[in-house]
Enzyme design. Structure first.
Site, PDB file in Angstrom:
ATOM      1  N   PRO A   2       7.595   4.219  -6.014  1.00  0.00           N
ATOM      2  CA  PRO A   2       6.969   3.911  -7.318  1.00  0.00           C
ATOM      3  C   PRO A   2       5.656   3.160  -7.123  1.00  0.00           C
ATOM      4  CG  PRO A   2       9.279   3.203  -7.262  1.00  0.00           C
ATOM      5  CD  PRO A   2       8.910   3.617  -5.869  1.00  0.00           C
ATOM      6  N   GLU A   3       4.626   3.596  -7.841  1.00  0.00           N
ATOM      7  CA  GLU A   3       3.330   2.930  -7.815  1.00  0.00           C
ATOM      8  C   GLU A   3       3.111   2.280  -9.187  1.00  0.00           C
ATOM      9  OE1 GLU A   3       0.305   5.559  -6.228  1.00  0.00           O
ATOM     10  OE2 GLU A   3       1.782   6.648  -5.043  1.00  0.00           O
TER      11      GLU A   3
END
Ligand SMILES: [Zn+2]
Length: 274
Positions: A2-3
């Protein structure tokens, strides 16, 4: 992994469930999640804390308590928070709230971390690890130029460094460089003013689109209600080897930069400035 857009999507979905609530009972069933602290000790410390607000810095979720303490959550590869998690697999922690609802922490690969910080510890901790937020008004093309000035590292590597900017990872860097028409191997300090302006707006465009699409679901990332993001349908470069560039039709190329798979258009992202 996840960014920024994925973590922000999780934050927006989970904040209404947590804010104002007291943690009545906390179970942490994974020694890796809290190490080197004992999960039983951390669970006991969290019990009774009342949530003031759920924030985000870069890829970190921050659960701020009324007491001034903060729980810093990093989802790493496969962590996620779930509302009403009963029946979910790979649950590593469970928060029972004073309104009778539950929030679960799920993590298939178990790289995520929970760190409980005492009042005053949060800012120094983040300050040493995380640079400016790219979506705040104070982030300017000029400021970006100052962060990249004199750096000979490849542009992509400099942008993956969380101390340059907070929250960018492999996906959104490739997307931003495609929008900016910049080659990932350009020396980070070599951009002229026009290129910096393009990169600045491209970073924001890629991240804002990612948030609008509720992140990208490639393997295990899920929203707190179990649904998926749809950003992966909008990728211009990432993962699109040999597919035609949306701008010029040239097949997207793949190489490795700093050990990471990197996708770009060899025609509209030339290594030499145009
Ligand atoms: Zn192209």
């Amino acid at each position: 992994m996840p960014e920024l857009p994925e973590v922000e999507t999780v934050r927006r979905a989970i904040a209404p469930a947590l804010e104002g609530r007291t943690l009545e009972h906390v179970e942490i069933d994974d020694v890796r999640l809290t190490r080197p602290e004992d999960p039983l000790v951390v669970a006991a410390e969290l019990t009774g804390e009342r949530v003031e607000r759920v924030d985000r810095r870069g890829k970190y979720l921050i659960v701020r308590f009324v007491s001034g303490r903060a729980l810093l959550i990093h989802l790493r590869m496969t962590g996620s928070l779930l509302r009403d998690p009963a029946g979910s697999s790979h649950l590593r922690a469970l928060l029972r709230l004073d309104d009778g609802t539950e929030v679960g922490y799920r993590d298939v690969r178990r790289f995520g971390t929970w760190l409980l910080l005492e009042p005053g510890e949060l800012e120094p901790y983040l300050g040493a690890r995380v640079g400016e937020e790219p979506l705040v008004a104070a982030f300017t093309a000029k400021g970006l130029g100052e962060r990249l000035e004199g750096r000979r590292a490849p542009l992509k590597a400099a942008l993956l460094d969380q101390r340059t900017l907070a929250g960018l990872g492999n996906i959104y860097v490739d997307e931003a460089l495609w929008y900016a028409r910049l080659h990932p191997l350009r020396p980070a300090g070599s951009l002229d003013r026009d290129e910096l302006r393009r990169l600045h707006s491209a970073i924001r465009k890629a991240l804002e689109l990612g948030i609008a699409r509720q992140g990208s679901t490639l393997s295990t990332y899920r929203l707190p209600d179990g649904s998926s993001g749809s950003m992966q349908k909008e990728f211009k470069a990432y993962g699109r080897l040999d597919e035609p560039c949306d701008r010029c039709g040239t097949p997207i190329a793949k190489s490795r930069v700093g050990g990471r798979g990197t996708w770009f258009c060899p025609n509209c992202q030339p290594l030499e400035p145009i």
